[in-house]
Design a protein around this motif. Structure first.
Motif, PDB file in Angstrom:
ATOM      1  N   ARG A 162       0.834  -1.206   0.000  1.00  0.00           N
ATOM      2  CA  ARG A 162       0.000   0.000   0.000  1.00  0.00           C
ATOM      3  C   ARG A 162       0.871   1.258   0.000  1.00  0.00           C
ATOM      4  NH1 ARG A 162      -5.489  -0.366   3.544  1.00  0.00           N
ATOM      5  NH2 ARG A 162      -6.228  -2.384   2.806  1.00  0.00           N
ATOM      6  N   PRO A 163       0.405   2.326  -0.651  1.00  0.00           N
ATOM      7  CA  PRO A 163       1.139   3.597  -0.579  1.00  0.00           C
ATOM      8  C   PRO A 163       1.052   4.184   0.821  1.00  0.00           C
ATOM      9  CG  PRO A 163      -0.956   3.905  -1.692  1.00  0.00           C
ATOM     10  CD  PRO A 163      -0.811   2.420  -1.480  1.00  0.00           C
ATOM     11  N   SER A 164       2.035   5.000   1.159  1.00  0.00           N
ATOM     12  CA  SER A 164       2.038   5.662   2.465  1.00  0.00           C
ATOM     13  C   SER A 164       2.202   7.161   2.269  1.00  0.00           C
ATOM     14  CB  SER A 164       3.182   5.113   3.332  1.00  0.00           C
ATOM     15  OG  SER A 164       4.401   5.756   3.008  1.00  0.00           O
ATOM     16  N   PRO A 165       1.982   7.959   3.316  1.00  0.00           N
ATOM     17  CA  PRO A 165       2.196   9.410   3.190  1.00  0.00           C
ATOM     18  C   PRO A 165       3.651   9.794   2.940  1.00  0.00           C
ATOM     19  CG  PRO A 165       0.772   8.926   5.057  1.00  0.00           C
ATOM     20  CD  PRO A 165       1.343   7.620   4.604  1.00  0.00           C
ATOM     21  N   CYS A 166       4.590   8.877   3.169  1.00  0.00           N
ATOM     22  CA  CYS A 166       6.003   9.144   2.889  1.00  0.00           C
ATOM     23  C   CYS A 166       6.223   8.990   1.390  1.00  0.00           C
ATOM     24  CB  CYS A 166       6.899   8.179   3.649  1.00  0.00           C
ATOM     25  SG  CYS A 166       6.714   8.264   5.434  1.00  0.00           S
ATOM     26  N   ALA A 167       6.651  10.053   0.737  1.00  0.00           N
ATOM     27  CA  ALA A 167       6.752  10.075  -0.728  1.00  0.00           C
ATOM     28  C   ALA A 167       7.523   8.875  -1.253  1.00  0.00           C
ATOM     29  CB  ALA A 167       7.431  11.363  -1.169  1.00  0.00           C
ATOM     30  N   ASP A 168       6.907   8.156  -2.187  1.00  0.00           N
ATOM     31  CA  ASP A 168       7.512   7.024  -2.890  1.00  0.00           C
ATOM     32  C   ASP A 168       7.765   5.813  -1.996  1.00  0.00           C
ATOM     33  OD1 ASP A 168       7.600   8.583  -5.244  1.00  0.00           O
ATOM     34  OD2 ASP A 168       9.532   9.435  -4.659  1.00  0.00           O
ATOM     35  N   TRP A 169       7.286   5.816  -0.770  1.00  0.00           N
ATOM     36  CA  TRP A 169       7.471   4.669   0.117  1.00  0.00           C
ATOM     37  C   TRP A 169       6.172   3.898   0.242  1.00  0.00           C
ATOM     38  CZ3 TRP A 169      10.612   6.085   5.150  1.00  0.00           C
ATOM     39  CH2 TRP A 169      11.918   6.424   4.786  1.00  0.00           C
ATOM     40  N   THR A 170       6.255   2.586   0.052  1.00  0.00           N
ATOM     41  CA  THR A 170       5.130   1.728   0.388  1.00  0.00           C
ATOM     42  C   THR A 170       5.089   1.541   1.906  1.00  0.00           C
ATOM     43  OG1 THR A 170       6.474  -0.275   0.264  1.00  0.00           O
ATOM     44  CG2 THR A 170       5.375   0.454  -1.778  1.00  0.00           C
ATOM     45  N   LEU A 171       4.024   0.940   2.380  1.00  0.00           N
ATOM     46  CA  LEU A 171       3.913   0.643   3.804  1.00  0.00           C
ATOM     47  C   LEU A 171       5.065  -0.267   4.245  1.00  0.00           C
ATOM     48  CD1 LEU A 171       2.476   0.694   6.500  1.00  0.00           C
ATOM     49  CD2 LEU A 171       0.856  -1.006   5.613  1.00  0.00           C
ATOM     50  N   GLY A 172       5.411  -1.239   3.414  1.00  0.00           N
ATOM     51  CA  GLY A 172       6.521  -2.132   3.748  1.00  0.00           C
ATOM     52  C   GLY A 172       7.842  -1.390   3.872  1.00  0.00           C
ATOM     53  N   ARG A 173       8.112  -0.492   2.932  1.00  0.00           N
ATOM     54  CA  ARG A 173       9.346   0.302   2.982  1.00  0.00           C
ATOM     55  C   ARG A 173       9.376   1.187   4.226  1.00  0.00           C
ATOM     56  NH1 ARG A 173      13.241   3.103   3.335  1.00  0.00           N
ATOM     57  NH2 ARG A 173      14.408   4.198   1.723  1.00  0.00           N
ATOM     58  N   LEU A 174       8.242   1.723   4.598  1.00  0.00           N
ATOM     59  CA  LEU A 174       8.147   2.542   5.796  1.00  0.00           C
ATOM     60  C   LEU A 174       8.494   1.720   7.039  1.00  0.00           C
ATOM     61  CD1 LEU A 174       7.281   5.013   7.478  1.00  0.00           C
ATOM     62  CD2 LEU A 174       4.912   4.279   7.172  1.00  0.00           C
ATOM     63  N   LEU A 175       7.975   0.512   7.125  1.00  0.00           N
ATOM     64  CA  LEU A 175       8.259  -0.330   8.291  1.00  0.00           C
ATOM     65  C   LEU A 175       9.719  -0.768   8.314  1.00  0.00           C
ATOM     66  CD1 LEU A 175       5.001  -2.482   8.497  1.00  0.00           C
ATOM     67  CD2 LEU A 175       5.682  -0.564   9.945  1.00  0.00           C
ATOM     68  N   GLU A 176      10.301  -1.020   7.151  1.00  0.00           N
ATOM     69  CA  GLU A 176      11.741  -1.329   7.103  1.00  0.00           C
ATOM     70  C   GLU A 176      12.551  -0.175   7.687  1.00  0.00           C
ATOM     71  OE1 GLU A 176      11.628  -4.109   3.040  1.00  0.00           O
ATOM     72  OE2 GLU A 176      12.335  -2.031   2.976  1.00  0.00           O
ATOM     73  N   HIS A 177      12.156   1.042   7.327  1.00  0.00           N
ATOM     74  CA  HIS A 177      12.822   2.224   7.854  1.00  0.00           C
ATOM     75  C   HIS A 177      12.652   2.316   9.372  1.00  0.00           C
ATOM     76  CE1 HIS A 177      13.890   6.463   8.434  1.00  0.00           C
ATOM     77  NE2 HIS A 177      12.727   6.617   9.028  1.00  0.00           N
ATOM     78  N   CYS A 178      11.424   2.133   9.847  1.00  0.00           N
ATOM     79  CA  CYS A 178      11.159   2.256  11.283  1.00  0.00           C
ATOM     80  C   CYS A 178      11.974   1.243  12.089  1.00  0.00           C
ATOM     81  CB  CYS A 178       9.672   2.054  11.560  1.00  0.00           C
ATOM     82  SG  CYS A 178       8.605   3.393  10.979  1.00  0.00           S
ATOM     83  N   VAL A 179      11.986   0.007  11.647  1.00  0.00           N
ATOM     84  CA  VAL A 179      12.724  -1.027  12.381  1.00  0.00           C
ATOM     85  C   VAL A 179      14.225  -0.727  12.341  1.00  0.00           C
ATOM     86  CG1 VAL A 179      13.313  -3.486  12.417  1.00  0.00           C
ATOM     87  CG2 VAL A 179      10.946  -2.776  12.062  1.00  0.00           C
ATOM     88  N   GLY A 180      14.715  -0.262  11.198  1.00  0.00           N
ATOM     89  CA  GLY A 180      16.123   0.119  11.112  1.00  0.00           C
ATOM     90  C   GLY A 180      16.465   1.259  12.055  1.00  0.00           C
ATOM     91  N   GLN A 181      15.558   2.233  12.179  1.00  0.00           N
ATOM     92  CA  GLN A 181      15.786   3.345  13.099  1.00  0.00           C
ATOM     93  C   GLN A 181      15.752   2.880  14.557  1.00  0.00           C
ATOM     94  OE1 GLN A 181      16.418   6.839  12.223  1.00  0.00           O
ATOM     95  NE2 GLN A 181      17.000   5.576  10.480  1.00  0.00           N
ATOM     96  N   HIS A 182      14.846   1.966  14.883  1.00  0.00           N
ATOM     97  CA  HIS A 182      14.839   1.394  16.229  1.00  0.00           C
ATOM     98  C   HIS A 182      16.219   0.818  16.553  1.00  0.00           C
ATOM     99  CE1 HIS A 182      10.206   0.447  16.221  1.00  0.00           C
ATOM    100  NE2 HIS A 182      10.463   1.737  16.235  1.00  0.00           N
ATOM    101  N   GLN A 183      16.750   0.051  15.619  1.00  0.00           N
ATOM    102  CA  GLN A 183      18.023  -0.613  15.861  1.00  0.00           C
ATOM    103  C   GLN A 183      19.169   0.401  15.955  1.00  0.00           C
ATOM    104  OE1 GLN A 183      17.933  -3.294  12.491  1.00  0.00           O
ATOM    105  NE2 GLN A 183      16.979  -4.926  13.676  1.00  0.00           N
ATOM    106  N   GLY A 184      19.149   1.417  15.094  1.00  0.00           N
ATOM    107  CA  GLY A 184      20.206   2.417  15.105  1.00  0.00           C
ATOM    108  C   GLY A 184      20.193   3.253  16.369  1.00  0.00           C
ATOM    109  N   PHE A 185      19.015   3.735  16.774  1.00  0.00           N
ATOM    110  CA  PHE A 185      18.929   4.540  17.986  1.00  0.00           C
ATOM    111  C   PHE A 185      19.289   3.720  19.218  1.00  0.00           C
ATOM    112  CE2 PHE A 185      16.935   7.814  15.497  1.00  0.00           C
ATOM    113  CZ  PHE A 185      17.014   8.983  16.250  1.00  0.00           C
ATOM    114  N   ALA A 186      18.888   2.442  19.247  1.00  0.00           N
ATOM    115  CA  ALA A 186      19.240   1.592  20.382  1.00  0.00           C
ATOM    116  C   ALA A 186      20.751   1.413  20.469  1.00  0.00           C
ATOM    117  CB  ALA A 186      18.545   0.239  20.265  1.00  0.00           C
ATOM    118  N   ALA A 187      21.393   1.187  19.334  1.00  0.00           N
ATOM    119  CA  ALA A 187      22.851   1.049  19.333  1.00  0.00           C
ATOM    120  C   ALA A 187      23.513   2.340  19.798  1.00  0.00           C
ATOM    121  CB  ALA A 187      23.334   0.673  17.932  1.00  0.00           C
ATOM    122  N   ALA A 188      22.999   3.476  19.330  1.00  0.00           N
ATOM    123  CA  ALA A 188      23.560   4.769  19.738  1.00  0.00           C
ATOM    124  C   ALA A 188      23.393   4.991  21.236  1.00  0.00           C
ATOM    125  CB  ALA A 188      22.896   5.891  18.954  1.00  0.00           C
TER     126      ALA A 188
END
Length: 206
Positions: A28-54
């Motif tokens: 499904r499309p998302s409000p994030c330009a050119d990102w599907t819902l799946g791409r958005l969740l990939e980003h979110c999970v990656g950010q969780h991991q990055g911020f936790a490491a930081a």
């Protein structure tokens, strides 16, 4: 510590939204330009991991923030990594160590409370993105907005950090985290104001 607990509240709200996602909805499309819902969740999970490491002391390693590959249950991935990030922030609050965030401005290090505020905004705005992508009563975007606006401390934290995000051509250029800000509607609540200031149309539909 109060901001850390507000972030934990934001994560709980986001998990409630993402738990509604099913594998067949990831295109499904998302409000994030050119990102599907799946791409958005990939980003979110990656950010969780990055911020936790930081939060645990990692240096300015951009690879730590890379989009994550989702498993068979994307909602479970979001929930697991979100809980790990909440735990990392709670542990980090003891000494308030500065965090290296290589995707933001010069990479830091950023004061602990500022880094937590950054991710609180990300968490709530992306929760709204997911809800909007799911659409209608299924997504629960209106319920999410109402829940945040009812909580003065959470809504104030969201809007305060949002208002500090630079809205310059350089900061809001294509490929940046947020688009140029929009004029909030008259009488808009704090969540809707935050969405507009970050370039989201609160009335967005797929």
């Amino acid at each position: 510590m109060k901001l850390v607990e507000l972030h934990a509240q934001a994560m709980d709200l986001a998990v409630d939204v993402v738990d509604r996602v099913r594998a067949e909805q990831l295109d499904r499309p998302s409000p994030c330009a050119d990102w599907t819902l799946g791409r958005l969740l990939e980003h979110c999970v990656g950010q969780h991991q990055g911020f936790a490491a930081a939060a645990r002391g990692a240096g300015p390693d951009l690879a730590l923030f890379a989009d994550a590959e989702l498993g068979a249950d994307p909602a479970a991935d979001f929930r697991r990594t979100g809980a790990d990030l909440v735990a990392a922030f709670r542990a980090g609050a003891a000494d308030e160590r500065a965090l290296w965030l290589p995707e933001i401005r010069d990479g830091g290090p950023f004061p602990f409370h500022l880094a937590v505020g950054f991710h609180l905004v990300d968490t709530l705005v992306h929760a709204w993105d997911v809800a909007a992508a799911l659409g209608g009563a299924l997504g629960g975007a209106d319920a999410l907005v109402a829940a945040v606006d009812r909580d003065d401390a959470l809504a104030d934290a969201l809007l305060t950090v949002t208002e500090a995000v630079p809205d310059t051509p350089e900061a809001r250029a294509p490929g940046r985290a947020f688009r140029p800000g929009l004029q909030p509607a008259d009488g808009a609540g704090r969540f809707a104001r935050a969405l507009a200031l970050l370039g989201r149309d609160p009335a967005w539909q797929a």
